[in-house]
Design a protein around this motif. Structure first.
Motif, PDB file in Angstrom:
ATOM      1  N   ILE A   1       0.516  -0.933  -0.091  1.00 29.87           N
ATOM      2  CA  ILE A   1       0.027  -0.117  -0.090  1.00 29.87           C
ATOM      3  C   ILE A   1       0.301   1.524   0.290  1.00 29.87           C
ATOM      4  N   ILE A   2       1.971   1.193   0.461  1.00 30.19           N
ATOM      5  CA  ILE A   2       2.533   2.139   0.869  1.00 30.19           C
ATOM      6  C   ILE A   2       3.694   2.940  -0.991  1.00 30.19           C
ATOM      7  N   GLU A   3       4.015   1.999  -1.359  1.00 31.07           N
ATOM      8  CA  GLU A   3       4.927   1.673  -2.396  1.00 31.07           C
ATOM      9  C   GLU A   3       3.738   2.219  -3.251  1.00 31.07           C
ATOM     10  N   GLN A   4       1.854   1.763  -3.133  1.00 33.37           N
ATOM     11  CA  GLN A   4       1.164   2.575  -4.621  1.00 33.37           C
ATOM     12  C   GLN A   4       1.483   4.174  -4.385  1.00 33.37           C
ATOM     13  N   VAL A   5       1.357   3.978  -2.809  1.00 35.10           N
ATOM     14  CA  VAL A   5       0.999   5.827  -2.305  1.00 35.10           C
ATOM     15  C   VAL A   5       2.107   6.958  -3.053  1.00 35.10           C
ATOM     16  N   ILE A   6       3.706   6.190  -2.787  1.00 37.39           N
ATOM     17  CA  ILE A   6       4.641   6.619  -2.762  1.00 37.39           C
ATOM     18  C   ILE A   6       4.619   6.723  -4.439  1.00 37.39           C
ATOM     19  N   THR A   7       3.848   5.715  -6.173  1.00 41.70           N
ATOM     20  CA  THR A   7       3.841   6.433  -7.284  1.00 41.70           C
ATOM     21  C   THR A   7       3.033   7.536  -7.698  1.00 41.70           C
ATOM     22  N   LEU A   8       2.368   7.879  -6.748  1.00 43.26           N
ATOM     23  CA  LEU A   8       1.138   9.036  -7.269  1.00 43.26           C
ATOM     24  C   LEU A   8       2.488   9.694  -7.040  1.00 43.26           C
ATOM     25  N   PHE A   9       3.199  10.345  -6.562  1.00 47.02           N
ATOM     26  CA  PHE A   9       4.259  11.539  -6.536  1.00 47.02           C
ATOM     27  C   PHE A   9       4.607  11.416  -7.191  1.00 47.02           C
ATOM     28  N   MET A  15      -4.182  -6.069   9.292  1.00 50.00           N
ATOM     29  CA  MET A  15      -5.846  -5.078   9.186  1.00 50.00           C
ATOM     30  C   MET A  15      -6.464  -3.809   8.885  1.00 50.00           C
ATOM     31  N   ILE A  16      -6.176  -3.401   7.994  1.00 47.91           N
ATOM     32  CA  ILE A  16      -6.791  -2.150   8.084  1.00 47.91           C
ATOM     33  C   ILE A  16      -7.669  -1.733   6.791  1.00 47.91           C
ATOM     34  N   ASP A  17      -8.311  -0.253   6.598  1.00 46.29           N
ATOM     35  CA  ASP A  17      -9.083   0.070   6.068  1.00 46.29           C
ATOM     36  C   ASP A  17      -8.456   1.050   4.684  1.00 46.29           C
ATOM     37  N   VAL A  18      -7.856  -0.230   3.140  1.00 43.73           N
ATOM     38  CA  VAL A  18      -7.341   1.238   2.544  1.00 43.73           C
ATOM     39  C   VAL A  18      -7.212   1.869   2.617  1.00 43.73           C
ATOM     40  N   SER A  19      -8.732   2.277   1.846  1.00 43.19           N
ATOM     41  CA  SER A  19      -8.884   3.952   1.759  1.00 43.19           C
ATOM     42  C   SER A  19      -9.016   4.742   2.842  1.00 43.19           C
ATOM     43  N   ILE A  51      -6.090   5.230   5.189  1.00 42.98           N
ATOM     44  CA  ILE A  51      -5.026   4.398   5.713  1.00 42.98           C
ATOM     45  C   ILE A  51      -4.107   5.124   4.432  1.00 42.98           C
ATOM     46  N   GLU A  52      -4.806   5.226   3.084  1.00 41.77           N
ATOM     47  CA  GLU A  52      -4.179   5.701   1.459  1.00 41.77           C
ATOM     48  C   GLU A  52      -4.248   7.309   1.880  1.00 41.77           C
ATOM     49  N   VAL A  55      -3.985   8.841   5.133  1.00 41.26           N
ATOM     50  CA  VAL A  55      -3.447   9.233   5.573  1.00 41.26           C
ATOM     51  C   VAL A  55      -1.772   9.230   5.011  1.00 41.26           C
ATOM     52  N   LEU A  56      -1.504   8.140   4.494  1.00 36.43           N
ATOM     53  CA  LEU A  56      -0.403   8.810   4.031  1.00 36.43           C
ATOM     54  C   LEU A  56       0.075   9.821   3.049  1.00 36.43           C
ATOM     55  N   ILE A  57      -1.249  10.162   1.630  1.00 33.78           N
ATOM     56  CA  ILE A  57      -1.177  10.544   1.617  1.00 33.78           C
ATOM     57  C   ILE A  57      -1.417  12.840   2.006  1.00 33.78           C
ATOM     58  N   ASN A  58      -2.009  12.136   2.865  1.00 34.11           N
ATOM     59  CA  ASN A  58      -2.092  13.681   3.525  1.00 34.11           C
ATOM     60  C   ASN A  58      -0.698  14.230   4.374  1.00 34.11           C
ATOM     61  N   LEU A  59       0.216  12.947   4.587  1.00 36.18           N
ATOM     62  CA  LEU A  59       1.545  12.949   5.106  1.00 36.18           C
ATOM     63  C   LEU A  59       2.540  13.670   4.440  1.00 36.18           C
ATOM     64  N   ILE A  60       2.568  12.529   3.375  1.00 37.31           N
ATOM     65  CA  ILE A  60       4.101  12.951   2.414  1.00 37.31           C
ATOM     66  C   ILE A  60       3.294  14.726   1.702  1.00 37.31           C
ATOM     67  N   LYS A  61       2.188  14.675   1.415  1.00 32.67           N
ATOM     68  CA  LYS A  61       1.673  15.893   0.023  1.00 32.67           C
ATOM     69  C   LYS A  61       2.468  17.227   1.777  1.00 32.67           C
ATOM     70  N   ASN A  62       2.257  17.419   2.711  1.00 38.13           N
ATOM     71  CA  ASN A  62       3.026  18.077   4.044  1.00 38.13           C
ATOM     72  C   ASN A  62       4.256  18.139   4.008  1.00 38.13           C
ATOM     73  N   SER A  63       4.828  16.493   3.435  1.00 38.22           N
ATOM     74  CA  SER A  63       6.059  16.895   3.785  1.00 38.22           C
ATOM     75  C   SER A  63       6.897  17.735   2.176  1.00 38.22           C
ATOM     76  N   PHE A  64       6.471  17.360   1.531  1.00 39.15           N
ATOM     77  CA  PHE A  64       6.095  18.131  -0.018  1.00 39.15           C
ATOM     78  C   PHE A  64       6.661  19.519   0.419  1.00 39.15           C
ATOM     79  N   GLU A  65       4.790  20.227   1.469  1.00 42.96           N
ATOM     80  CA  GLU A  65       5.243  21.473   0.732  1.00 42.96           C
ATOM     81  C   GLU A  65       6.121  21.830   2.328  1.00 42.96           C
TER      82      GLU A  65
END
Length: 433
Positions: A296-304, A326-330, A332-333, A335-345
């Motif tokens: 899941i993490i690798e898929q989110v990184i691909t978006l950036f 055992m997670i809710d994929v959408s 957690i995705e 959460v990851l998108i939000n945190l990575i977006k903050n890191s870019f900023e």
């Protein structure tokens, strides 16, 4: 057939008495004679045998009592011993008591083994004489004496006049809040302190989220009820204002039009803000599925990837394991998108632009994901407030993103925390239990 032991003893005693009387009679009648000597020999032999019999019985009784004192109930008295029935009754009672005691000990050991509370028993010198497995899970490896654990010793000494207290706890990089309960007991002439320790961090987080949700519902409802008619009145006023309306100063007409337009726009922006903030109070319960978190993490990184290439950002991911979670994929995705977006900023104006994601497992078998950037980090005041709804350090921020991400992680039974790492930048840690 075995002879009755008391009967044998009485026979020997009777024989000894008869021989003693005979020897006395022969001494009076004949003085020293062969008959007298024989009788004396028989008398002393009987006395010796009587002594041996008494010594044997004494030794048997002594052995049995010693065995019972040591918890050995396998020995017993001879079949025809006069105390046999009473002894058997005592032995049966001791067997029953010992069996009940063993059952109780096993029950208490099993109970301590499965308790999530840490249990410590400390004597008056501070020595830890008993602890359960949960103690090391919460506190780490314990010393032999509580005096070697400064933080706990200070708390226990401060609790002399109170039974309960709380303690902010750090085990490595893992933060926690512990509830400590102290009681005292006098056992076997020893004054003992019994300490129960429980982690209440997750419970506090859940209560905090519930409070935010209730507050959000009230605020959004009340503000929305006021903003909606204001926006409607502003737009209506603009529409009703005649184009040929004249003022003494044409600039006044422009100012009025601008004021109504601004009021309408800001009211709409505020409505949009309230709608986005409702995401926290209306967040659905996680729909858990078993997935590979690393995938899941690798898929989110691909978006950036494209954004990273355009902005010359080095974004990397390393994992020490492939963990099924055992997670809710959408969610957690999100959460990851939000945190990575903050890191870019955070690294937008930095010369060195680097974002690192690291997946690992700690000593508590929790899965940790650290998202670290090469920015300036977050100051102490802001780090204590970043998960509070409405709080933001950005000029255009809404204060929703991190609060929503934190709420999602708490609903997953985990946590989102800011980790202060000097000379590194901002580091956010996602904890999955």
């Amino acid at each position: 057939m075995k002879l009755n032991m008391p009967l044998i003893f009485m026979s020997k005693l009777s024989l000894f008495s008869v021989l003693l009387l005979l020897s006395g009679y022969c001494w009076q009648q004949y003085g020293i004679s062969a008959v007298f000597l024989v009788i004396c020999i028989l008398m002393f032999s009987s006395a010796y045998l009587l002594y041996k019999q008494l010594a044997r019985q004494h030794q048997t009784t002594s052995n049995i009592i010693r065995a019972l004192a040591n918890g050995d109930v396998s020995l017993g008295l001879p079949l025809h011993h006069p105390l046999r029935s009473q002894f058997d009754q005592v032995r049966d009672q001791m067997k029953s008591s010992r069996f009940s005691e063993q059952k109780q000990i096993q029950f208490l050991q099993a109970l301590l083994l499965h308790l999530e509370h840490a249990i410590l028993v400390i004597d008056d010198t501070g020595e830890i004489i008993q602890s359960n497995p949960a103690s090391e899970r919460l506190l780490g490896k314990l010393p032999k004496n509580i005096k070697q654990h400064t933080q706990l010793e200070t708390l226990i000494n401060d609790m002399q006049n109170q039974k309960k207290s709380t303690l902010d706890w750090y085990y490595g990089e893992q933060s926690d809040v512990l509830s400590v309960h102290l009681s005292q007991a006098h056992i076997q002439d020893k004054q003992l302190k019994i300490i129960s320790i429980q982690s209440i961090y997750n419970a506090l987080q859940a209560k905090e989220q519930q409070a935010y949700k209730r507050l959000t519902k009230v605020l959004t409802h009340e503000i929305a009820n006021s903003i909606t008619p204001m926006a409607s009145l502003a737009n209506t006023s603009l529409d009703l204002m005649p184009k040929n309306l004249t003022f003494n100063d044409e600039e006044d007409k422009h100012d009025l039009s601008f004021a109504l337009q601004t009021l309408a726009n800001r009211s709409q922006h505020l409505s949009d803000f309230i709608a986005s903030f409702k995401q926290i109070s209306n967040l659905a319960s996680p729909q858990l599925t078993s997935v590979n978190l690393a995938h899941i993490i690798e898929q989110v990184i691909t978006l950036f990837k494209q954004q990273a290439t355009q902005n010359k950002v080095n974004i990397s991911f390393c994992s020490t394991q492939n963990t099924l979670m055992m997670i809710d994929v959408s969610q957690i995705e999100q959460v990851l998108i939000n945190l990575i977006k903050n890191s870019f900023e955070a690294i937008e104006k930095k010369e060195t632009k680097k974002i690192t994601l690291k997946l690992k497992q700690n000593h508590l078998n929790q899965v940790l994901l650290d998202i670290t950037d090469s920015g300036d980090g977050i100051n102490e005041h802001a780090s204590n407030m970043i998960f509070v709804p409405f709080f933001t350090t950005k000029q255009q921020g809404s204060g929703i993103g991190l609060s929503l991400a934190h709420h999602i992680m708490v609903q997953h039974g985990g946590d989102l925390a800011y980790i202060d790492k000097p000379d590194v930048g901002a580091c956010f840690r996602l904890t999955f239990n």
